[in-house]
Scaffold this motif. Structure first.
Motif, PDB file in Angstrom:
ATOM      1  N   LEU A   1      -5.580  19.836   1.729  1.00 56.20           N
ATOM      2  CA  LEU A   1      -5.847  18.468   2.108  1.00 56.20           C
ATOM      3  C   LEU A   1      -7.260  18.069   2.071  1.00 56.20           C
ATOM      4  O   LEU A   1      -7.692  16.883   1.373  1.00 56.20           O
ATOM      5  CB  LEU A   1      -5.405  18.160   3.548  1.00 56.20           C
ATOM      6  N   ALA A   2      -8.150  18.785   2.334  1.00 57.33           N
ATOM      7  CA  ALA A   2      -9.775  18.808   2.222  1.00 57.33           C
ATOM      8  C   ALA A   2     -10.046  18.512   0.779  1.00 57.33           C
ATOM      9  O   ALA A   2     -10.911  17.206   0.284  1.00 57.33           O
ATOM     10  CB  ALA A   2     -10.759  19.745   2.857  1.00 57.33           C
TER      11      ALA A   2
ATOM     12  N   GLN B   1       0.852  -1.156   0.100  1.00 58.51           N
ATOM     13  CA  GLN B   1      -0.020   0.093   0.008  1.00 58.51           C
ATOM     14  C   GLN B   1       0.682   1.254  -0.091  1.00 58.51           C
ATOM     15  O   GLN B   1       1.878   1.229   0.448  1.00 58.51           O
ATOM     16  CB  GLN B   1      -0.829   0.039   1.230  1.00 58.51           C
ATOM     17  N   VAL B   2       0.219   2.423  -0.358  1.00 61.39           N
ATOM     18  CA  VAL B   2       1.150   3.777  -0.333  1.00 61.39           C
ATOM     19  C   VAL B   2       0.166   4.470   0.882  1.00 61.39           C
ATOM     20  O   VAL B   2      -1.182   4.432   0.708  1.00 61.39           O
ATOM     21  CB  VAL B   2       0.857   4.463  -1.921  1.00 61.39           C
ATOM     22  N   HIS B   3       0.915   5.092   1.523  1.00 59.21           N
ATOM     23  CA  HIS B   3       0.250   5.888   2.487  1.00 59.21           C
ATOM     24  C   HIS B   3       0.708   7.466   2.457  1.00 59.21           C
ATOM     25  O   HIS B   3       1.734   7.621   2.380  1.00 59.21           O
ATOM     26  CB  HIS B   3       0.602   5.263   4.209  1.00 59.21           C
ATOM     27  N   MET B   4      -0.535   8.128   2.635  1.00 61.50           N
ATOM     28  CA  MET B   4      -0.016   9.634   2.613  1.00 61.50           C
ATOM     29  C   MET B   4      -0.324  10.199   4.060  1.00 61.50           C
ATOM     30  O   MET B   4      -1.413  10.020   4.912  1.00 61.50           O
ATOM     31  CB  MET B   4      -1.275  10.484   1.828  1.00 61.50           C
ATOM     32  N   VAL B   5       0.774  10.706   4.735  1.00 63.70           N
ATOM     33  CA  VAL B   5       0.958  11.096   5.918  1.00 63.70           C
ATOM     34  C   VAL B   5       1.005  12.571   6.095  1.00 63.70           C
ATOM     35  O   VAL B   5       1.508  13.301   5.050  1.00 63.70           O
ATOM     36  CB  VAL B   5       2.282  10.611   6.392  1.00 63.70           C
ATOM     37  N   THR B   6       0.291  13.222   7.153  1.00 64.33           N
ATOM     38  CA  THR B   6       0.279  14.717   7.185  1.00 64.33           C
ATOM     39  C   THR B   6       0.873  14.855   8.516  1.00 64.33           C
ATOM     40  O   THR B   6       0.819  14.163   9.554  1.00 64.33           O
ATOM     41  CB  THR B   6      -1.008  15.259   7.243  1.00 64.33           C
ATOM     42  N   LEU B   7       1.542  16.134   8.659  1.00 56.02           N
ATOM     43  CA  LEU B   7       2.083  16.687   9.933  1.00 56.02           C
ATOM     44  C   LEU B   7       1.690  18.150   9.857  1.00 56.02           C
ATOM     45  O   LEU B   7       1.783  18.957   9.012  1.00 56.02           O
ATOM     46  CB  LEU B   7       3.572  16.512   9.755  1.00 56.02           C
TER      47      LEU B   7
ATOM     48  N   VAL C   1      -1.732   8.985   9.229  1.00 55.51           N
ATOM     49  CA  VAL C   1      -2.195   8.729   8.006  1.00 55.51           C
ATOM     50  C   VAL C   1      -3.537   9.159   7.582  1.00 55.51           C
ATOM     51  O   VAL C   1      -4.497   9.122   8.370  1.00 55.51           O
ATOM     52  CB  VAL C   1      -2.128   7.016   7.777  1.00 55.51           C
ATOM     53  N   VAL C   2      -3.478   9.996   6.364  1.00 58.11           N
ATOM     54  CA  VAL C   2      -4.912  10.450   6.038  1.00 58.11           C
ATOM     55  C   VAL C   2      -5.683   9.801   4.852  1.00 58.11           C
ATOM     56  O   VAL C   2      -6.623   9.943   4.537  1.00 58.11           O
ATOM     57  CB  VAL C   2      -4.871  11.882   5.720  1.00 58.11           C
ATOM     58  N   ALA C   3      -4.729   9.015   3.969  1.00 57.48           N
ATOM     59  CA  ALA C   3      -5.036   8.221   2.696  1.00 57.48           C
ATOM     60  C   ALA C   3      -4.174   7.116   2.830  1.00 57.48           C
ATOM     61  O   ALA C   3      -3.213   7.142   3.064  1.00 57.48           O
ATOM     62  CB  ALA C   3      -5.270   9.010   1.598  1.00 57.48           C
ATOM     63  N   SER C   4      -4.781   6.048   2.315  1.00 57.98           N
ATOM     64  CA  SER C   4      -3.793   4.689   1.877  1.00 57.98           C
ATOM     65  C   SER C   4      -4.637   4.197   0.595  1.00 57.98           C
ATOM     66  O   SER C   4      -5.712   4.258   0.318  1.00 57.98           O
ATOM     67  CB  SER C   4      -4.052   3.775   3.074  1.00 57.98           C
ATOM     68  N   GLY C   5      -3.792   3.698  -0.328  1.00 56.03           N
ATOM     69  CA  GLY C   5      -4.272   2.955  -1.506  1.00 56.03           C
ATOM     70  C   GLY C   5      -3.212   2.568  -2.376  1.00 56.03           C
ATOM     71  O   GLY C   5      -2.162   2.171  -1.870  1.00 56.03           O
TER      72      GLY C   5
END
Length: 101
Positions: free
Chosen positions: A95-96, A42-48, A56-60
């Protein structure tokens, strides 16, 4: 060498590492995001965000990474002894809008 920060990104307990200096960038008021692959394919999008825990705000699949790379968010490269690390700066609604697509 500074120890990297790490974050558990999936239910299998896999982690991703990122430069600890990015925590300081976020806490100084710059919201940022990055994508990282996981051992579970999976690929994970991380926010700080300042004052908040990394999340993690999104995975795919690779499509998530392609969408992330296609954004017009300013790309930054953090360079240290370990390796260059690419991330993007976020504006308040970026992000939204990304998650809504």
């Amino acid at each position: 060498m500074d120890q990297p920060s790490s974050l558990v990104v999936c239910q299998q307990g896999h982690t991703v590492e990122y430069p600890a200096a990015l925590d300081a960038v976020a806490n100084a008021g710059t919201d940022l995001a990055f994508c990282r692959p996981c051992d579970c394919q999976q690929v994970h999008m991380v926010t700080l965000f300042a004052g908040d825990s990394p999340r993690v705000v999104a995975s795919g699949d690779l499509d998530l990474y392609a969408r992330f790379e296609a954004t017009e968010w300013p790309e930054r490269i953090h360079v240290d002894e370990a390796r260059p690390f690419s991330y993007r700066e976020l504006e308040p609604l970026d992000l939204a809008q990304f998650l809504k697509e």
